[in-house]
Design an enzyme around this catalytic site. Structure first.
Site: not given
Ligand code: CP3
Length: 344
Positions: A26, A30, A39, A76, A151
């Site tokens: 990640r 944010r 964003r 994602d 999910y």
């Molecule tokens: O920089 C990186 O690592 C690449 C991008 C990336 C994102 N999600 C961006 C993201 C990667 C590799 C993921 C993987 C992901 N997404 C996983 C597996 C890794 C982990 O964290 O366990 C999972 C379970 C998800 C599902 C997911 N996506 C959730 C549960 C959420 C919401 C929680 C949160 O942090 O808001 C997301 C949203 C998400 N994916 C964001 C980002 C940057 C935040 C959303 C936003 O910017 O509003």
């Protein structure tokens, strides 16, 4: 044939690189003001994922700031259910949501249009490879079938994945069908990322830790092994990192059974056990993301312990899970500096 020298690829080939290469799960996100700015411009989170100009930009932001050894494609794991028309939404402050799937929904799943839907993501991979510095590795990724299924079944995130575990016991055939469907479609997606220029791909099984012993075998090991088998049968050189969060002692045979090149370790994996796992091949991890929030001595101690126990073998330095929005970008600067200065 030798490609350009990229440290993470060296480690994935079993070599020890000192100091170890580093990237953070990640790393685009944010905690970075420049991410928050892009964003806002994008509108919805999925629009950000599907607009190559913007996805390329946010992928490159942490590379410009920190010079990480790898960029990870900005997307994602839930783009797969989105491509399967599950009506995925990211609701501010509530996490991801989608229409929960049932037995008949699983029977009706149809994979034909998935890669077409994900074409903008594949385009992002190709453009990233052109724009990244030569020495920076590019990582693609997808979710593991189990984690994506949790999910899809609940329709949202849950603390313990009770809905998916219950569904698996009640409807074992439909559940197995869902996992194999996701394994096949995700393998195709990874192949497309590799063909577009990804040096390696990571499979995220973020919810592996809620599974019992047999379920870990059936829901985490088998589908990931199947995915890797499909990818390797078509792209024998593919480099694959498998991250099964919370898997604990189940990691003992995880690499051997899945044939992953490297295994990702969360921060609960004791370092003596990590060192045992490293005897069989590369490991990635495993700093507690809260140490990056805390900073100072706790950050330094966490880094030093990992380097001390794992730095003399094939290691990709990373966090044990994604960096959180509260992390201070300055602490990441300090983290990268300390890892890079190690042993010099
Ligand atoms: O920089 C990186 O690592 C690449 C991008 C990336 C994102 N999600 C961006 C993201 C990667 C590799 C993921 C993987 C992901 N997404 C996983 C597996 C890794 C982990 O964290 O366990 C999972 C379970 C998800 C599902 C997911 N996506 C959730 C549960 C959420 C919401 C929680 C949160 O942090 O808001 C997301 C949203 C998400 N994916 C964001 C980002 C940057 C935040 C959303 C936003 O910017 O509003």
């Amino acid at each position: 044939m030798t490609g350009p020298y990229r440290k993470i690829v060296e480690v994935l080939n079993g070599k020890t690189v000192a100091p170890p290469p580093i990237w953070l799960m990640r790393q685009a996100g944010r905690y970075l003001p420049e991410y928050r700015e892009t964003r806002v411009k994008a509108g919805s989170f999925l629009d950000l994922c599907y607009t190559p100009d913007l996805a390329v930009e946010v992928t490159l932001q942490p590379i410009r700031r920190y010079g990480f050894d790898a960029a990870i494609l900005f997307s994602d794991i839930l783009v797969i259910p989105d491509a399967l028309k599950r009506n995925v939404r990211f609701v501010q402050g509530e996490g991801p949501q989608m229409d929960p799937i049932d037995v008949s929904g699983i029977g009706n799943l149809e994979g034909e249009s998935v890669l077409g839907h994900l074409a903008p993501v594949i385009e992002t991979v190709g453009r990233l490879r052109q724009e990244l510095p030569e020495e920076t590795a590019l990582l693609g990724f997808c979710g593991a079938p189990w984690t994506v299924a949790t999910y899809m079944i609940a329709g949202h995130g849950t603390p313990d994945q009770a809905p998916a575990r219950l569904f698996a016991y009640r409807h074992p055939e439909a559940f197995e069908k869902l996992l194999s469907f996701l394994a096949e479609i995700s393998a195709e997606y990874l192949i497309a990322q590799i063909d577009a220029g990804a040096d390696a791909v990571q499979i995220f099984d973020s919810w592996a830790g809620v599974l019992g012993e047999r379920e870990f075998e059936n829901f985490a090991v088998k589908p990931v092994a199947r995915m890797i088998e499909i990818v390797r049968s078509r792209r024998p050189q593919a480099k694959i990192i498998a991250f099964a969060k919370g898997a604990g002692l189940n990691l003992l045979h995880y690499r051997q059974k899945t044939k992953a090149d490297a295994i990702g370790l969360d921060w609960s994996v004791p370092l003596f056990f990590a060192a045992e796992l490293q005897k069989d091949g590369p490991v990635q991890g495993n700093l507690d993301p809260m140490r990056v929030v805390a900073g100072g001595r706790s950050l330094e101690e966490g880094i030093d312990a990992i380097l001390d126990k794992l730095g003399n073998g094939p290691l990709i330095f990373n966090l044990g899970h994604g960096i959180t929005p509260e992390a201070d970008p300055e602490n990441v600067t300090a983290l990268v500096r300390r890892v890079r200065e190690a042993g010099v």
